[in-house]
Design a protein around this motif. Structure first.
Motif, PDB file in Angstrom:
ATOM      1  N   GLY A   8       3.230   9.689 -10.013  1.00  0.00           N
ATOM      2  CA  GLY A   8       2.575   9.540 -11.522  1.00  0.00           C
ATOM      3  C   GLY A   8       2.803   8.353 -12.082  1.00  0.00           C
ATOM      4  O   GLY A   8       2.337   8.456 -13.295  1.00  0.00           O
ATOM      5  N   PHE A   9       3.180   7.263 -11.293  1.00  0.00           N
ATOM      6  CA  PHE A   9       3.270   5.845 -12.117  1.00  0.00           C
ATOM      7  C   PHE A   9       1.933   5.197 -11.868  1.00  0.00           C
ATOM      8  O   PHE A   9       1.960   4.417 -11.061  1.00  0.00           O
ATOM      9  N   THR A  10       0.979   5.728 -12.729  1.00  0.00           N
ATOM     10  CA  THR A  10      -0.287   5.105 -12.330  1.00  0.00           C
ATOM     11  C   THR A  10      -0.267   3.684 -12.705  1.00  0.00           C
ATOM     12  O   THR A  10      -1.180   2.894 -12.059  1.00  0.00           O
ATOM     13  N   GLY A  11       0.339   3.003 -13.599  1.00  0.00           N
ATOM     14  CA  GLY A  11       0.035   1.517 -14.019  1.00  0.00           C
ATOM     15  C   GLY A  11       0.691   0.767 -12.909  1.00  0.00           C
ATOM     16  O   GLY A  11      -0.089  -0.298 -12.387  1.00  0.00           O
ATOM     17  N   ILE A  12       1.820   1.247 -12.243  1.00  0.00           N
ATOM     18  CA  ILE A  12       2.382   0.500 -11.177  1.00  0.00           C
ATOM     19  C   ILE A  12       1.416   0.612 -10.046  1.00  0.00           C
ATOM     20  O   ILE A  12       1.460  -0.311  -9.350  1.00  0.00           O
ATOM     21  N   ALA A  13       1.059   1.856  -9.695  1.00  0.00           N
ATOM     22  CA  ALA A  13       0.214   2.129  -8.620  1.00  0.00           C
ATOM     23  C   ALA A  13      -1.045   1.411  -8.628  1.00  0.00           C
ATOM     24  O   ALA A  13      -1.343   0.563  -7.604  1.00  0.00           O
ATOM     25  N   LYS A  14      -1.626   0.940  -9.771  1.00  0.00           N
ATOM     26  CA  LYS A  14      -2.868   0.244  -9.977  1.00  0.00           C
ATOM     27  C   LYS A  14      -2.710  -1.166  -9.646  1.00  0.00           C
ATOM     28  O   LYS A  14      -3.463  -2.041  -8.846  1.00  0.00           O
ATOM     29  N   GLY A  15      -1.517  -1.776 -10.232  1.00  0.00           N
ATOM     30  CA  GLY A  15      -1.162  -3.069 -10.183  1.00  0.00           C
ATOM     31  C   GLY A  15      -0.818  -3.587  -8.479  1.00  0.00           C
ATOM     32  O   GLY A  15      -1.399  -4.240  -7.902  1.00  0.00           O
ATOM     33  N   LEU A  60       0.909  -1.251   0.070  1.00  0.00           N
ATOM     34  CA  LEU A  60      -0.080  -0.106  -0.058  1.00  0.00           C
ATOM     35  C   LEU A  60       0.862   1.585   0.007  1.00  0.00           C
ATOM     36  O   LEU A  60       0.735   2.349  -0.697  1.00  0.00           O
ATOM     37  N   VAL A  61       1.885   1.312   0.763  1.00  0.00           N
ATOM     38  CA  VAL A  61       2.864   2.524   0.816  1.00  0.00           C
ATOM     39  C   VAL A  61       3.467   2.776  -0.560  1.00  0.00           C
ATOM     40  O   VAL A  61       3.382   3.695  -1.065  1.00  0.00           O
ATOM     41  N   ILE A  62       4.028   1.285  -1.188  1.00  0.00           N
ATOM     42  CA  ILE A  62       4.543   1.516  -2.512  1.00  0.00           C
ATOM     43  C   ILE A  62       3.653   2.207  -3.779  1.00  0.00           C
ATOM     44  O   ILE A  62       4.004   2.931  -4.474  1.00  0.00           O
ATOM     45  N   ALA A  63       2.242   1.705  -3.316  1.00  0.00           N
ATOM     46  CA  ALA A  63       1.258   2.058  -4.316  1.00  0.00           C
ATOM     47  C   ALA A  63       0.944   3.579  -4.184  1.00  0.00           C
ATOM     48  O   ALA A  63       0.726   4.464  -5.275  1.00  0.00           O
ATOM     49  N   LEU A  64       0.949   4.176  -2.997  1.00  0.00           N
ATOM     50  CA  LEU A  64       0.802   5.598  -2.643  1.00  0.00           C
ATOM     51  C   LEU A  64       1.640   6.218  -2.994  1.00  0.00           C
ATOM     52  O   LEU A  64       1.540   7.350  -3.878  1.00  0.00           O
TER      53      LEU A  64
END
Length: 54
Positions: free
Chosen positions: A19-26, A9-13
């Motif tokens: 601005g890395f939306t693809g990585i954040a969604k995954g 969750l921290v990495i996604a935030l």
């Protein structure tokens, strides 16, 4: 297992902020999936504990 969810969750935030939306969604999807698995296991052990009288 729960520490993995918090880390993901921290990495996604951080990825979302940068601005890395693809990585954040995954990573957010993985964190959500593992959290639900943790929740189901917790509920199963809670019910087993209540039934066994512990």
């Amino acid at each position: 297992m729960l520490s993995f969810v918090i880390t993901a969750l921290v990495i996604a935030l951080l990825a979302a902020i940068l601005g890395f939306t693809g990585i954040a969604k995954g990573i957010a999807a993985i964190a959500k999936f593992v959290f639900y698995i943790f929740l189901v296991i917790f509920l199963i052990t809670l019910v087993i504990g209540l039934v066994s009288g512990f």
